[in-house]
Scaffold this motif. Structure first.
Motif, mmCIF file in Angstrom:
data_model
loop_
_atom_site.group_PDB
_atom_site.id
_atom_site.type_symbol
_atom_site.label_atom_id
_atom_site.label_comp_id
_atom_site.label_asym_id
_atom_site.label_seq_id
_atom_site.Cartn_x
_atom_site.Cartn_y
_atom_site.Cartn_z
ATOM 1 N N ASP A 1 -9.387 2.372 9.139
ATOM 2 C CA ASP A 1 -10.162 3.588 8.882
ATOM 3 C C ASP A 1 -9.497 4.499 7.842
ATOM 4 O OD1 ASP A 1 -8.145 4.056 10.856
ATOM 5 O OD2 ASP A 1 -9.169 5.893 11.472
ATOM 6 N N LYS A 2 -8.268 4.180 7.440
ATOM 7 C CA LYS A 2 -7.557 4.976 6.423
ATOM 8 C C LYS A 2 -7.475 4.232 5.093
ATOM 9 C CE LYS A 2 -6.609 7.973 9.677
ATOM 10 N NZ LYS A 2 -7.519 9.064 9.884
ATOM 11 N N ASP B 1 -9.439 3.981 2.527
ATOM 12 C CA ASP B 1 -9.788 4.759 1.331
ATOM 13 C C ASP B 1 -8.663 5.717 0.946
ATOM 14 O OD1 ASP B 1 -12.255 3.489 1.045
ATOM 15 O OD2 ASP B 1 -13.301 4.981 2.276
#
Length: 196
Positions: free
Chosen positions: A131-132, A134
């Motif tokens: 989820d990190k 980007d």
């Protein structure tokens, strides 16, 4: 057994972590390698402030290998401290492998200290914080420090997901530096091998 090879008991090692002689402190911290004794946590945390880099590094490594029992304390340190102490605590936190560390590392990729940013971005990859992804890609594209950018490429490689390949290829197209392209290619190969 020579004096250099002497291994201290946990109690002796804890006491000798504050000795004036750096060789004794090195011996003391090495004697604690692999221990899980929670009485050593406080002294090891203090040892991360030692003037000697190998002592600081070994203390951080031992703390990190203790796992969940030290996570909250390390998060407190990295949130409230600066400089090398924060770097070593970040390194220890990474070694715990704790999911609790992900939010800290996501914030730390913007830390003013390049060493903290480097550990943070690499940790997000090793913890597979998809989820990190980007945020890591942003570091890869915009970070000024070459070592931190390289850590971001490697972090994306550690993710081992198709989405990371797309991000790395996009960055590789914009980049002129041959070493960057080489690191990007290596990360892509690692991902491709993992998802086969």
């Amino acid at each position: 057994m020579t004096k250099k090879e002497e291994k201290f008991s946990v109690e002796e090692a804890i006491e000798k972590l504050s000795d004036n002689d750096v060789e004794i402190r090195k011996q003391a911290v090495n004697s604690l390698d692999g221990i899980r004794d929670e009485t050593a946590i406080g002294p090891l945390i203090e040892a991360m402030k030692d003037e000697n880099t190998p002592v600081r590094h070994k203390a951080a490594e031992i703390l990190g290998n203790m796992g969940d029992v030290v996570v909250d304390e390390l998060i407190n340190i990295v949130t409230n401290e600066t400089g090398e102490y924060k770097r070593f605590a970040s390194f220890a936190l990474k070694l715990t492998g704790s999911e609790k560390a992900v939010d800290y590392f996501a914030l730390a990729i913007k830390d003013e200290d390049f060493g903290v940013r480097k550990v943070a971005v690499r940790s997000l990859g090793e913890l597979k914080a998809i989820d990190k992804i980007d945020d890591i890609a942003e570091v890869m594209m915009e970070e000024e420090d070459w070592g931190v950018r390289l850590a971001a490429i490697r972090a994306l490689g550690d993710m081992e997901v198709e989405e990371a390949i797309v991000l790395i290829k996009k960055a590789r197209r914009k980049e002129k530096d041959k070493d960057f392209k080489k690191a990007a290619n290596k990360a892509i190969k690692k991902i491709e091998k993992a998802i086969k």
